[in-house]
Design an enzyme around this catalytic site. Sequence first.
Site, PDB file in Angstrom:
ATOM      1  N   LYS A  31       0.864  -1.182   0.219  1.00  0.00           N
ATOM      2  CA  LYS A  31       0.005  -0.151  -0.090  1.00  0.00           C
ATOM      3  C   LYS A  31       1.002   1.242   0.063  1.00  0.00           C
ATOM      4  O   LYS A  31       1.826   1.453   0.790  1.00  0.00           O
ATOM      5  CB  LYS A  31      -0.917   0.013   1.234  1.00  0.00           C
ATOM      6  CG  LYS A  31      -1.767   1.390   1.448  1.00  0.00           C
ATOM      7  CD  LYS A  31      -2.965   1.169   2.344  1.00  0.00           C
ATOM      8  CE  LYS A  31      -2.479   1.615   3.538  1.00  0.00           C
ATOM      9  NZ  LYS A  31      -2.217   3.046   3.891  1.00  0.00           N
ATOM     10  N   ASP A  58      -3.393   4.131  -2.097  1.00  0.00           N
ATOM     11  CA  ASP A  58      -4.441   4.757  -1.147  1.00  0.00           C
ATOM     12  C   ASP A  58      -4.367   6.220  -0.739  1.00  0.00           C
ATOM     13  O   ASP A  58      -3.873   6.792  -0.033  1.00  0.00           O
ATOM     14  CB  ASP A  58      -4.243   3.920   0.192  1.00  0.00           C
ATOM     15  CG  ASP A  58      -5.392   4.502   1.339  1.00  0.00           C
ATOM     16  OD1 ASP A  58      -6.389   4.808   0.966  1.00  0.00           O
ATOM     17  OD2 ASP A  58      -4.789   4.173   2.402  1.00  0.00           O
ATOM     18  N   LEU A  59      -4.818   7.086  -1.883  1.00  0.00           N
ATOM     19  CA  LEU A  59      -5.207   8.208  -2.046  1.00  0.00           C
ATOM     20  C   LEU A  59      -6.521   9.169  -1.714  1.00  0.00           C
ATOM     21  O   LEU A  59      -6.754  10.362  -1.374  1.00  0.00           O
ATOM     22  CB  LEU A  59      -4.625   9.065  -3.210  1.00  0.00           C
ATOM     23  CG  LEU A  59      -3.136   8.285  -3.822  1.00  0.00           C
ATOM     24  CD1 LEU A  59      -2.756   9.006  -5.038  1.00  0.00           C
ATOM     25  CD2 LEU A  59      -2.115   8.757  -2.545  1.00  0.00           C
ATOM     26  N   LYS A  60      -7.521   8.215  -1.340  1.00  0.00           N
ATOM     27  CA  LYS A  60      -9.020   8.762  -0.977  1.00  0.00           C
ATOM     28  C   LYS A  60      -9.505   9.637  -1.540  1.00  0.00           C
ATOM     29  O   LYS A  60      -9.492  10.783  -1.158  1.00  0.00           O
ATOM     30  CB  LYS A  60      -8.878   8.896   0.805  1.00  0.00           C
ATOM     31  CG  LYS A  60      -8.513   7.570   1.674  1.00  0.00           C
ATOM     32  CD  LYS A  60      -8.548   7.933   3.057  1.00  0.00           C
ATOM     33  CE  LYS A  60      -8.229   6.722   3.835  1.00  0.00           C
ATOM     34  NZ  LYS A  60      -6.640   6.213   3.801  1.00  0.00           N
ATOM     35  N   HIS A  62     -11.937  12.534  -3.297  1.00  0.00           N
ATOM     36  CA  HIS A  62     -12.870  13.031  -2.957  1.00  0.00           C
ATOM     37  C   HIS A  62     -13.181  14.493  -3.741  1.00  0.00           C
ATOM     38  O   HIS A  62     -12.560  15.397  -3.059  1.00  0.00           O
ATOM     39  CB  HIS A  62     -13.182  13.290  -1.422  1.00  0.00           C
ATOM     40  CG  HIS A  62     -14.425  13.695  -1.051  1.00  0.00           C
ATOM     41  ND1 HIS A  62     -14.707  13.697   0.324  1.00  0.00           N
ATOM     42  CD2 HIS A  62     -15.509  14.163  -1.745  1.00  0.00           C
ATOM     43  CE1 HIS A  62     -15.946  14.221   0.397  1.00  0.00           C
ATOM     44  NE2 HIS A  62     -16.433  14.473  -0.795  1.00  0.00           N
ATOM     45  N   ASP A  63     -13.640  14.351  -4.895  1.00  0.00           N
ATOM     46  CA  ASP A  63     -13.662  15.362  -5.639  1.00  0.00           C
ATOM     47  C   ASP A  63     -14.829  15.354  -6.653  1.00  0.00           C
ATOM     48  O   ASP A  63     -15.704  14.662  -6.530  1.00  0.00           O
ATOM     49  CB  ASP A  63     -12.275  15.726  -6.377  1.00  0.00           C
ATOM     50  CG  ASP A  63     -11.746  17.238  -6.625  1.00  0.00           C
ATOM     51  OD1 ASP A  63     -12.542  17.848  -7.170  1.00  0.00           O
ATOM     52  OD2 ASP A  63     -10.605  17.399  -6.533  1.00  0.00           O
ATOM     53  N   THR A  67     -12.883  14.881 -12.182  1.00  0.00           N
ATOM     54  CA  THR A  67     -11.412  14.959 -11.690  1.00  0.00           C
ATOM     55  C   THR A  67     -11.259  13.303 -11.112  1.00  0.00           C
ATOM     56  O   THR A  67     -10.231  13.051 -11.191  1.00  0.00           O
ATOM     57  CB  THR A  67     -11.530  15.891 -10.717  1.00  0.00           C
ATOM     58  OG1 THR A  67     -11.729  17.060 -11.123  1.00  0.00           O
ATOM     59  CG2 THR A  67     -10.254  16.128  -9.897  1.00  0.00           C
ATOM     60  N   THR A 118     -12.149   6.011  10.705  1.00  0.00           N
ATOM     61  CA  THR A 118     -12.193   5.515  12.200  1.00  0.00           C
ATOM     62  C   THR A 118     -11.521   6.626  13.093  1.00  0.00           C
ATOM     63  O   THR A 118     -11.939   6.443  14.213  1.00  0.00           O
ATOM     64  CB  THR A 118     -11.157   4.148  12.064  1.00  0.00           C
ATOM     65  OG1 THR A 118      -9.873   4.626  11.569  1.00  0.00           O
ATOM     66  CG2 THR A 118     -11.805   3.102  11.427  1.00  0.00           C
ATOM     67  N   ARG A 210       3.435  -1.706  10.721  1.00  0.00           N
ATOM     68  CA  ARG A 210       4.314  -1.701  11.641  1.00  0.00           C
ATOM     69  C   ARG A 210       4.633  -3.046  12.141  1.00  0.00           C
ATOM     70  O   ARG A 210       5.963  -3.322  12.320  1.00  0.00           O
ATOM     71  CB  ARG A 210       4.092  -0.695  12.882  1.00  0.00           C
ATOM     72  CG  ARG A 210       4.246   0.665  12.486  1.00  0.00           C
ATOM     73  CD  ARG A 210       3.622   1.637  13.201  1.00  0.00           C
ATOM     74  NE  ARG A 210       1.877   1.366  13.232  1.00  0.00           N
ATOM     75  CZ  ARG A 210       1.433   2.252  13.841  1.00  0.00           C
ATOM     76  NH1 ARG A 210       1.743   3.203  14.907  1.00  0.00           N
ATOM     77  NH2 ARG A 210       0.021   2.399  13.651  1.00  0.00           N
TER      78      ARG A 210
HETATM   79  O1  C5P Z   1       1.073   0.101  11.114  1.00  0.00           O
HETATM   80  P1  C5P Z   1      -0.050  -0.124  11.206  1.00  0.00           P
HETATM   81  O2  C5P Z   1      -0.442  -1.806  10.772  1.00  0.00           O
HETATM   82  O3  C5P Z   1      -1.093   0.459  12.162  1.00  0.00           O
HETATM   83  O4  C5P Z   1      -0.700   0.543   9.462  1.00  0.00           O
HETATM   84  C1  C5P Z   1      -1.960   0.442   9.104  1.00  0.00           C
HETATM   85  C2  C5P Z   1      -2.155   1.251   7.667  1.00  0.00           C
HETATM   86  O5  C5P Z   1      -3.504   1.223   7.474  1.00  0.00           O
HETATM   87  C3  C5P Z   1      -1.633   2.591   7.864  1.00  0.00           C
HETATM   88  O6  C5P Z   1      -1.348   2.910   6.421  1.00  0.00           O
HETATM   89  C4  C5P Z   1      -2.635   3.329   8.127  1.00  0.00           C
HETATM   90  O7  C5P Z   1      -2.888   4.950   7.681  1.00  0.00           O
HETATM   91  C5  C5P Z   1      -3.952   2.578   7.467  1.00  0.00           C
HETATM   92  N1  C5P Z   1      -5.180   2.608   8.134  1.00  0.00           N
HETATM   93  C6  C5P Z   1      -5.633   2.399   9.380  1.00  0.00           C
HETATM   94  N2  C5P Z   1      -6.802   2.664   9.853  1.00  0.00           N
HETATM   95  C7  C5P Z   1      -7.882   2.973   9.209  1.00  0.00           C
HETATM   96  C8  C5P Z   1      -7.515   3.462   7.677  1.00  0.00           C
HETATM   97  C9  C5P Z   1      -6.187   3.151   7.472  1.00  0.00           C
HETATM   98  O8  C5P Z   1      -4.692   2.021  10.117  1.00  0.00           O
HETATM   99  N3  C5P Z   1      -8.906   3.333   9.574  1.00  0.00           N
END
Ligand code: C5P
Length: 230
Positions: A31, A58-60, A62-63, A67, A118, A210
Amino acid sequence: MAELIVALDVNSRQEAVDKVKSIGGSVGFYKIGLELFTSEGPDVVKAIKDLGKKIFLDLKFHDIPRTVERAVRSGGKLGVDLMTIHSTGGKAMIRAAADAAAEFGVNGPKILAVTVLTSLDQSDLADVGIAGRTPAEQVAAMARFATENGAHGLVCSPMEVGSLSKSLKVGTLFVTPGVRPAGAAIGDQKRVATPAEAVRDGATHLVVGRPILAAEDPVAAAIAIRAEMG
Ligand code: C5P
């Protein structure tokens, strides 16, 4: 069989390439989000694709529909596999994204909708004019709205995936971050599930950052998570 996607949450192309190379064949899907894309642009997508990996961009978006349609087409030309939009962009925007993706055929990008971030709670929803629905009700309503208007799937938390996967049509993609192997540090995530729980509840793709990127042995961490996915 659910797929493992590693969130490449780094901010330079070199670091991204080094990480992907060091993880090697144990992960086939990455991602790329706002941080890395904003600092390195499409070149980083090409570099990771050149290593033979699939890409979730994953650029989400909204436009306005035009576009978003053109941005999805750009993603399709880059060869990305998954892209995100906000379901609150409205029917025409979701449709435009799906139509642009369809131009690339069965191997083109799939469009995932974000329902409610979230990070938002009930009072945040009220601030932006969404009153009278709990976050869970809003997630359910937007999930239906997005998939009825052409989205191929949803980004959802492991807490939501069980009920959504039961109520939406077969074939819908459910991509869940917030996954932690049993015993792992949860970091700033608040509500997490193990890989086995997320898959059991219907996740088709797990996004893990992580626990793999920051592991002493990322290859072993990825292999262990895949084993937990079943
Ligand atoms: O390091 P970790 O496993 O927490 O990374 C989760 C990834 O998923 C990150 O890139 C985070 O931005 C993304 N993400 C998230 N919760 C969301 C939407 C996206 O953790 N609700």
